[in-house]
Design an enzyme around this catalytic site. Structure first.
Site, mmCIF file in Angstrom:
data_model
loop_
_atom_site.group_PDB
_atom_site.id
_atom_site.type_symbol
_atom_site.label_atom_id
_atom_site.label_comp_id
_atom_site.label_asym_id
_atom_site.label_seq_id
_atom_site.Cartn_x
_atom_site.Cartn_y
_atom_site.Cartn_z
ATOM 1 N N LYS A 33 -1.684 26.266 -38.150
ATOM 2 C CA LYS A 33 -0.410 27.013 -38.190
ATOM 3 C C LYS A 33 0.703 26.216 -38.853
ATOM 4 C CE LYS A 33 0.666 27.372 -33.859
ATOM 5 N NZ LYS A 33 -0.392 26.642 -33.167
ATOM 6 N N ARG B 173 -4.868 22.004 -23.744
ATOM 7 C CA ARG B 173 -4.007 22.854 -24.585
ATOM 8 C C ARG B 173 -4.779 24.046 -25.136
ATOM 9 N NH1 ARG B 173 -2.656 18.446 -28.194
ATOM 10 N NH2 ARG B 173 -2.011 19.983 -29.723
ATOM 11 N N ARG C 182 -6.925 14.316 -35.688
ATOM 12 C CA ARG C 182 -5.473 14.149 -35.823
ATOM 13 C C ARG C 182 -4.963 13.071 -34.859
ATOM 14 N NH1 ARG C 182 -1.739 19.345 -34.929
ATOM 15 N NH2 ARG C 182 -1.562 18.669 -32.781
ATOM 16 N N ARG D 231 1.195 11.608 -31.272
ATOM 17 C CA ARG D 231 1.638 12.607 -30.304
ATOM 18 C C ARG D 231 1.067 12.325 -28.935
ATOM 19 N NH1 ARG D 231 1.530 18.704 -32.532
ATOM 20 N NH2 ARG D 231 1.130 19.067 -30.320
ATOM 21 N N ARG E 186 4.327 32.441 -27.234
ATOM 22 C CA ARG E 186 3.089 31.890 -26.685
ATOM 23 C C ARG E 186 2.684 32.553 -25.380
ATOM 24 N NH1 ARG E 186 3.212 26.642 -29.388
ATOM 25 N NH2 ARG E 186 1.434 25.352 -28.806
HETATM 26 P P1 ADP Z 1 -0.018 22.780 -30.748
HETATM 27 O O1 ADP Z 1 -0.069 24.166 -31.337
HETATM 28 O O2 ADP Z 1 -0.879 21.804 -31.474
HETATM 29 O O3 ADP Z 1 -0.230 22.739 -29.249
HETATM 30 P P2 ADP Z 1 2.931 22.694 -30.835
HETATM 31 O O4 ADP Z 1 3.739 21.677 -31.547
HETATM 32 O O5 ADP Z 1 3.057 24.118 -31.292
HETATM 33 O O6 ADP Z 1 1.445 22.178 -30.965
HETATM 34 O O7 ADP Z 1 3.261 22.670 -29.261
HETATM 35 C C1 ADP Z 1 3.263 21.466 -28.536
HETATM 36 C C2 ADP Z 1 3.738 21.710 -27.095
HETATM 37 O O8 ADP Z 1 5.084 22.199 -27.100
HETATM 38 C C3 ADP Z 1 2.973 22.751 -26.287
HETATM 39 O O9 ADP Z 1 1.810 22.205 -25.693
HETATM 40 C C4 ADP Z 1 4.023 23.145 -25.234
HETATM 41 O O10 ADP Z 1 4.154 22.142 -24.247
HETATM 42 C C5 ADP Z 1 5.305 23.128 -26.043
HETATM 43 N N1 ADP Z 1 5.627 24.445 -26.646
HETATM 44 C C6 ADP Z 1 5.736 24.715 -27.976
HETATM 45 N N2 ADP Z 1 6.052 25.998 -28.184
HETATM 46 C C7 ADP Z 1 6.132 26.578 -26.956
HETATM 47 C C8 ADP Z 1 6.401 27.890 -26.495
HETATM 48 N N3 ADP Z 1 6.643 28.904 -27.348
HETATM 49 N N4 ADP Z 1 6.397 28.126 -25.154
HETATM 50 C C9 ADP Z 1 6.158 27.143 -24.294
HETATM 51 N N5 ADP Z 1 5.891 25.877 -24.651
HETATM 52 C C10 ADP Z 1 5.872 25.586 -25.955
#
Ligand code: ADP
Length: 191
Positions: A15, A146, A129, A135, A90
């Site tokens: 994404k 996750r 990664r 991270r 999400r």
């Molecule tokens: P990935 O898709 O690899 O998990 P992201 O950078 O999109 O990575 O998200 C990392 C973390 O940020 C998630 O595991 C969550 O803790 C938080 N997060 C991101 N976007 C949201 C969202 N829309 N709602 C709730 N938590 C979020």
């Protein structure tokens, strides 16, 4: 070219890569809640202090916090020609809040692109990664969690958007250039 788009997909589906490329190609901003939350943690803001533990555990942060972030971000003038949401919504409540917000702004979503990648490929990509980035949530047990959180809380959005007639499936197993070409084709078809 204006487009209001959601990029949906599990962690490791590509994404972020595709959203960044769309931004470069079409000049519309990428809005990545994960990046914004990590920046808040880095900056040590009040939001950052509230969300750090969720991020570290690979849990979703509370809906109201991310919905607030999005509400403010969509009020910024650079979104007037469109936006690419990466990592939001999400959960079903987040998707409902987004629909409400966009109805107020009188700009419904044009499309929701779902990047399909199977679980084993996701695990392989994310553990790779983890070797190159720093991270705190790219540790093996957190990675697997996750993905489970995605399947449990985010996957229901696939049906949510299918029912709205907005869902476009993209095969995310292919190399990034081919995924990009498939996405471009969908975007061009939006007119
Ligand atoms: P990935 O898709 O690899 O998990 P992201 O950078 O999109 O990575 O998200 C990392 C973390 O940020 C998630 O595991 C969550 O803790 C938080 N997060 C991101 N976007 C949201 C969202 N829309 N709602 C709730 N938590 C979020």
């Amino acid at each position: 070219m204006a487009a209001d788009i959601v990029l949906l997909g599990p962690p490791g589906s590509g994404k972020g890569t595709q959203a960044a490329r769309l931004t470069a190609t079409y000049g519309i901003p990428q809005i990545a809640t994960g990046d914004m939350l990590r920046a808040a943690v880095e900056a040590g803001t009040s939001l950052g202090r509230q969300v750090k533990a969720y991020l570290d555990r690979g849990e979703l942060v509370p809906d109201r916090l991310v919905v607030d972030i999005i509400r403010h971000r969509l009020a910024e003038p650079d979104t007037h020609r469109g936006f690419i949401l990466d990592g939001f919504p999400r959960t079903v409540p987040q998707a409902e809040a987004l629909d409400t917000l966009l109805a107020e702004l009188q700009r419904p979503l044009d499309a929701v692109l779902y990047l399909q990648v199977d679980r084993q490929s996701l695990l392989d990509r994310l553990s790779h990664r983890a070797e190159i980035d720093q991270r705190s949530d790219d540790r093996p047990e957190i990675i697997a969690h996750r993905i489970d959180v995605f399947l449990d809380q985010t996957a229901p959005l696939i049906d949510y958007y299918r029912r709205q007639g907005k869902l476009k499936l993209i095969d995310g197993e292919r190399p990034p250039e081919q995924v990009a070409a498939a996405i471009d084709q969908v975007i061009r078809s939006l007119g």
